[in-house]
Scaffold this active site. Sequence first.
Site, PDB file in Angstrom:
ATOM      1  CG  HIS A   1      -2.020  -1.059   1.158  1.00 44.50           C
ATOM      2  ND1 HIS A   1      -3.216  -0.894   0.486  1.00 44.50           N
ATOM      3  CD2 HIS A   1      -2.071  -2.298   1.684  1.00 44.50           C
ATOM      4  CE1 HIS A   1      -3.966  -1.985   0.615  1.00 44.50           C
ATOM      5  NE2 HIS A   1      -3.285  -2.860   1.331  1.00 44.50           N
TER       6      HIS A   1
ATOM      7  CG  ASP B   1      -3.320  -3.885   4.856  1.00 52.41           C
ATOM      8  OD1 ASP B   1      -2.377  -3.116   5.160  1.00 52.41           O
ATOM      9  OD2 ASP B   1      -4.259  -3.542   4.128  1.00 52.41           O
ATOM     10  CD  GLU B   2      -5.818  -5.728   1.212  1.00 49.21           C
ATOM     11  OE1 GLU B   2      -6.930  -6.189   0.911  1.00 49.21           O
ATOM     12  OE2 GLU B   2      -5.550  -4.519   1.140  1.00 49.21           O
ATOM     13  CB  CYS B   3       2.503  -7.478   1.821  1.00 47.93           C
ATOM     14  SG  CYS B   3       2.296  -6.109   2.970  1.00 47.93           S
ATOM     15  CG  LEU B   4      -1.932  -9.412  -2.161  1.00 50.67           C
ATOM     16  CD1 LEU B   4      -3.181  -9.292  -3.028  1.00 50.67           C
ATOM     17  CD2 LEU B   4      -2.060 -10.609  -1.217  1.00 50.67           C
TER      18      LEU B   4
END
EC number: 3.2.1.52
Length: 467
Positions: free
Chosen positions: A215, A278-281
């Site tokens: 992000h 979060d969401e560290c894809l």
Amino acid sequence: MSERAKRLGDVIPRPASVRQAAGASFEIHSGTAVSAPPALEAVAAHLGRPLSSSGEIRLALDTSLAPEAYRLEIGADGVTLTGGSPQGVFWGVQTLRQLGPVLPAGVIEDEPRYAYRGAMLDLARHFFAPDEIKAHIGQLVQFKINHLHLHLTDDQGWRLEIPGWPRLTEISGGAGTGCDGAGPGFLTVAEYADLVAYAAERFVTIVPEIDMPGHVNAVQVAYPELTADGQPVAPRTDAEVGYSSLIAGKEETYAFVEAVLKTVADLTPGPYLHIGGDECLSTPPEDYRAFLARVLPIPASLGKRVIGWHEIATVDLPDDAIVQYWRIEAADDAVARAAAAGRRVIVSPADRTYLDMKYDEDTPLGLVWAGHVGVRQAYDWDPAERLPGVGEEAILGVEAPLWSETLRSLADVQYLTFPRLPAVAEVGWSPRDGRDWASFRERLAAFGPVWDAAGISYHRSPEIDWP
Ligand code: TNX
């Protein structure tokens, strides 16, 4: 408030104990004054009435009560409101304000189930100005919310001035930032400090979040040296997630992170720093671990306690780290393991507490990835039963996040927040066996006229029989 006499328990969140006495009520009238010791004069001001040594609303402290607890005694001769601290008295003031001018005689003894009762506002996808955030805080405290988590950074924008790193806000807080480019703006250091003070006067702790290592597109637009190859990246105004990452193997990354967290810690009197996670894809798992191994200890070195979204539970955590659970599935082994190892959890399941989910298929704003979240859905669940292995002792509290991809105004914030936030507030405050949907929806209905009068753009949910 409506002039109709209320029952003593007609309050949201429902008080822990209510004993209504037969007979007389006390009516607050234009001449009713407040008496308060010097330590409570600032709280007394929230009643908007003159101070007098013979005031019929008597404020007092009793340090044998828990800090957030209060006792409200109403008799024919007036009201005595006693708190364990000024904060407890302030919550009692909110109860008094909800009850309105005609107060049934009796006693309320009240204290929260959980220490942390939060709301989150995403300033990154759409910026909200200080006055709008203050107005929002004013609404939240009526329901005894005591933490406001500010999501200050994301792919689309950076919303807090960081001295020494001017391009963060000049570029990523400037024109064209936010979802669809429709949400520019940022808080100056002075505005942030003023906001923190405004919240503190209402006993609300600001929890600042700097989201990383994912992000971070807005960071890399402003400072291309923080990308993998040092090449500029384009600003993003869409709502995709998971494509950007700070680079775990670059020393510049940590100079940046340390400078930012130091600034935020210095500006924030509250005990917490939220580092996202979060969401560290697009961050390889070994890089995610290496990055967090460096970054998770930084808040403690600055005198703060670290909070992260529950993905951080997959790595080794400092003892005092707090994990914020946000998923929709029931189970999460990593969170259960963190709880078993003594870490505290903030419970924010998206299918119950996410204020950015649509109420139903007709809701004009919001998202649907966690399903529809109606008022009953936000109310009828229990934090201690949500996650196997995460029981009452592990839970620090609950939080209702409001992500702002689809929001464009304070009215939009209000529409998604009310009436669901009061439901989550009661989940966080009231004892489990004191909660009941039939009672809640009746008490909630009474807020329709209150919000109408205050110009609050609440959603007139068909689940509630609004007057
Ligand atoms: C997931 S929940 C996100 C956010 C989005 C949100 C939209 C979480 C920790 N991350 O980036 O804004 O969904 O509901």
